[in-house]
Design a protein around this motif. Structure first.
Motif, PDB file in Angstrom:
ATOM      1  N   SER A  11       0.830  -1.211   0.000  1.00 24.78           N
ATOM      2  CA  SER A  11       0.000   0.000   0.000  1.00 24.78           C
ATOM      3  C   SER A  11       0.864   1.260   0.000  1.00 24.78           C
ATOM      4  N   ALA A  12       1.916   1.278   0.860  1.00 25.62           N
ATOM      5  CA  ALA A  12       2.778   2.458   0.931  1.00 25.62           C
ATOM      6  C   ALA A  12       3.485   2.693  -0.398  1.00 25.62           C
ATOM      7  N   THR A  13       3.968   1.613  -1.003  1.00 21.69           N
ATOM      8  CA  THR A  13       4.682   1.743  -2.280  1.00 21.69           C
ATOM      9  C   THR A  13       3.758   2.238  -3.380  1.00 21.69           C
ATOM     10  N   GLU A  14       2.543   1.705  -3.423  1.00 22.89           N
ATOM     11  CA  GLU A  14       1.591   2.112  -4.455  1.00 22.89           C
ATOM     12  C   GLU A  14       1.175   3.567  -4.287  1.00 22.89           C
ATOM     13  N   VAL A  15       0.915   3.973  -3.040  1.00 19.45           N
ATOM     14  CA  VAL A  15       0.549   5.375  -2.787  1.00 19.45           C
ATOM     15  C   VAL A  15       1.671   6.296  -3.230  1.00 19.45           C
ATOM     16  N   PHE A  16       2.908   5.904  -2.949  1.00 16.24           N
ATOM     17  CA  PHE A  16       4.043   6.746  -3.335  1.00 16.24           C
ATOM     18  C   PHE A  16       4.183   6.817  -4.856  1.00 16.24           C
ATOM     19  N   GLU A  17       3.896   5.729  -5.552  1.00 15.16           N
ATOM     20  CA  GLU A  17       3.963   5.753  -7.018  1.00 15.16           C
ATOM     21  C   GLU A  17       2.926   6.710  -7.594  1.00 15.16           C
ATOM     22  N   TYR A  18       1.763   6.804  -6.948  1.00 17.95           N
ATOM     23  CA  TYR A  18       0.782   7.791  -7.389  1.00 17.95           C
ATOM     24  C   TYR A  18       1.305   9.207  -7.149  1.00 17.95           C
ATOM     25  N   LEU A  19       1.996   9.388  -6.031  1.00 20.95           N
ATOM     26  CA  LEU A  19       2.589  10.694  -5.743  1.00 20.95           C
ATOM     27  C   LEU A  19       3.622  11.062  -6.804  1.00 20.95           C
ATOM     28  N   ARG A  20       4.391  10.089  -7.263  1.00 23.05           N
ATOM     29  CA  ARG A  20       5.452  10.347  -8.243  1.00 23.05           C
ATOM     30  C   ARG A  20       4.912  10.735  -9.618  1.00 23.05           C
ATOM     31  N   LYS A  21       3.634  10.572  -9.835  1.00 22.14           N
ATOM     32  CA  LYS A  21       3.053  10.994 -11.111  1.00 22.14           C
ATOM     33  C   LYS A  21       2.996  12.511 -11.221  1.00 22.14           C
ATOM     34  N   ASN A  22       3.114  13.187 -10.075  1.00 18.97           N
ATOM     35  CA  ASN A  22       3.228  14.649 -10.100  1.00 18.97           C
ATOM     36  C   ASN A  22       4.644  15.021 -10.520  1.00 18.97           C
ATOM     37  N   PRO A  23       4.796  15.940 -11.486  1.00 23.27           N
ATOM     38  CA  PRO A  23       6.134  16.271 -12.006  1.00 23.27           C
ATOM     39  C   PRO A  23       7.131  16.679 -10.937  1.00 23.27           C
ATOM     40  N   GLU A  24       6.678  17.372  -9.887  1.00 23.66           N
ATOM     41  CA  GLU A  24       7.620  17.841  -8.864  1.00 23.66           C
ATOM     42  C   GLU A  24       8.130  16.717  -7.964  1.00 23.66           C
ATOM     43  N   TYR A  25       7.504  15.530  -8.062  1.00 24.10           N
ATOM     44  CA  TYR A  25       7.933  14.401  -7.228  1.00 24.10           C
ATOM     45  C   TYR A  25       8.408  13.199  -8.049  1.00 24.10           C
ATOM     46  N   GLU A  26       8.559  13.369  -9.345  1.00 25.54           N
ATOM     47  CA  GLU A  26       8.879  12.224 -10.188  1.00 25.54           C
ATOM     48  C   GLU A  26      10.258  11.633  -9.907  1.00 25.54           C
ATOM     49  N   ASN A  27      11.161  12.414  -9.334  1.00 23.45           N
ATOM     50  CA  ASN A  27      12.503  11.908  -9.033  1.00 23.45           C
ATOM     51  C   ASN A  27      12.661  11.476  -7.576  1.00 23.45           C
ATOM     52  N   PHE A  28      11.578  11.498  -6.824  1.00 28.18           N
ATOM     53  CA  PHE A  28      11.604  11.001  -5.452  1.00 28.18           C
ATOM     54  C   PHE A  28      11.413   9.485  -5.482  1.00 28.18           C
TER      55      PHE A  28
END
Length: 300
Positions: free
Chosen positions: A87-104
């Motif tokens: 769940s944590a990994t999937e939520v973070f992958e959704y966050l990374r779809k935002n351009p400002e977080y894509e390299n996190f």
């Protein structure tokens, strides 16, 4: 050598020395302050994200798992949403779809994971081993190079703290059939209670933050150099105008008097130290003139 230099040159040398030392000390202190500020910024970002992921893990463990766990024995395929790490990994992958977080990056790097997506690489495996060798270490942080640039990471140990976790990770015969059907019997088993099995790692890109700090340092240092240069030039002009030129004038008149020209006058309107020096020279010239007149009278 310094004895042969003129006052203006000596004063300029002192000013330049003070200028260089001040710039060096200021630059060094400012560099450390900005670097620490950049470090605090990336650390703050990492801590916020890791706390967020821990909240997702807790919600999954305390709310979602209880709702879906009974279905694991009846469903033909494993329900990964019951696993906090998933769940944590999937939520973070959704966050990374935002351009400002894509390299996190976020990963629960595991030595022996059920889902091979969580398999620790060599660097991450060393972090897990460090936590195993020093169980009281709460956190490891530092910098790591990736093809896209340098990142700052924070790693924390993940241990098996609940007996319920061993239902899926002790032995294959204890695991739900849906888990075996989805992931097989080769990976993710042999875990023991209280063992550190993974490292929770959050990675924050740091190059842009430190590059901004470097640009800020250059801008501030440029302004300081310009200000120091203007101050030095202004002081140099004032010293030349209020001291050196007036002393040169007194020197010139003194040379005229020394050759017998008693008409020369140490004219000085100011009442400062140089004005006092000129007045003293005028009195000395008057005394010298009286003495010469008396000497001439005696000779006649």
């Amino acid at each position: 050598m310094l004895k042969n230099l003129k006052i203006g040159t000596k004063f300029n040398l002192i000013l330049m020395l003070v200028f260089l030392v001040s710039i060096f000390v200021t630059g060094l202190a400012l560099s450390r302050v900005l670097e620490q500020r950049a470090q605090n910024e990336v650390t703050s970002q990492a801590l916020i994200l890791i706390k967020t992921m821990n909240s997702v893990r807790s919600y999954t463990q305390n709310r979602i798992n209880g709702l879906l766990a009974p279905r694991l024995a009846t469903e033909p395929a494993f329900i990964p949403e019951t696993v906090p790490a998933f769940s944590a990994t999937e939520v973070f992958e959704y966050l990374r779809k935002n351009p400002e977080y894509e390299n996190f990056l976020y990963k629960e790097a595991t030595l022996n994971p059920t889902n091979l997506r969580d398999k620790a690489d060599n660097f991450e495996a060393k972090l897990v081993e460090q936590f195993r060798q020093n169980p009281k270490t709460p956190e490891i942080s530092g910098f790591r190079d990736f093809p896209d640039g340098q990142v700052f990471y924070i790693a924390r140990p993940l241990a098996v703290t609940q007996q319920s976790c061993l239902q899926c990770h002790s032995t294959p015969d204890q695991a739900p059939k849906s888990l075996l059907a989805t992931y097989g019997t080769e990976n993710g088993f042999g875990w023991k209670l209280n063992d550190i099995i993974a490292a929770q790692i959050i990675s924050v890109p740091s190059e842009d933050v430190f590059a901004n700090a470097n640009r800020t340092w250059k801008l501030i240092m440029g302004l300081l150099v310009a200000i120091f240069a203007i101050v030095v030039l202004l002081i140099n002009y004032l010293i030349k105008k209020t001291v050196i030129q007036r002393i040169r004038k007194i020197e010139k008149i003194a040379q005229q008097v020394s050759t017998g020209d008693m008409s020369a006058d140490f004219a000085e309107q100011s009442h400062d130290e140089i004005g006092g020096l000129a007045a003293a020279f005028n009195r000395m010239k008057a005394s010298l003139e009286i003495a010469m007149n008396l000497l001439n009278q005696q000779n006649h």
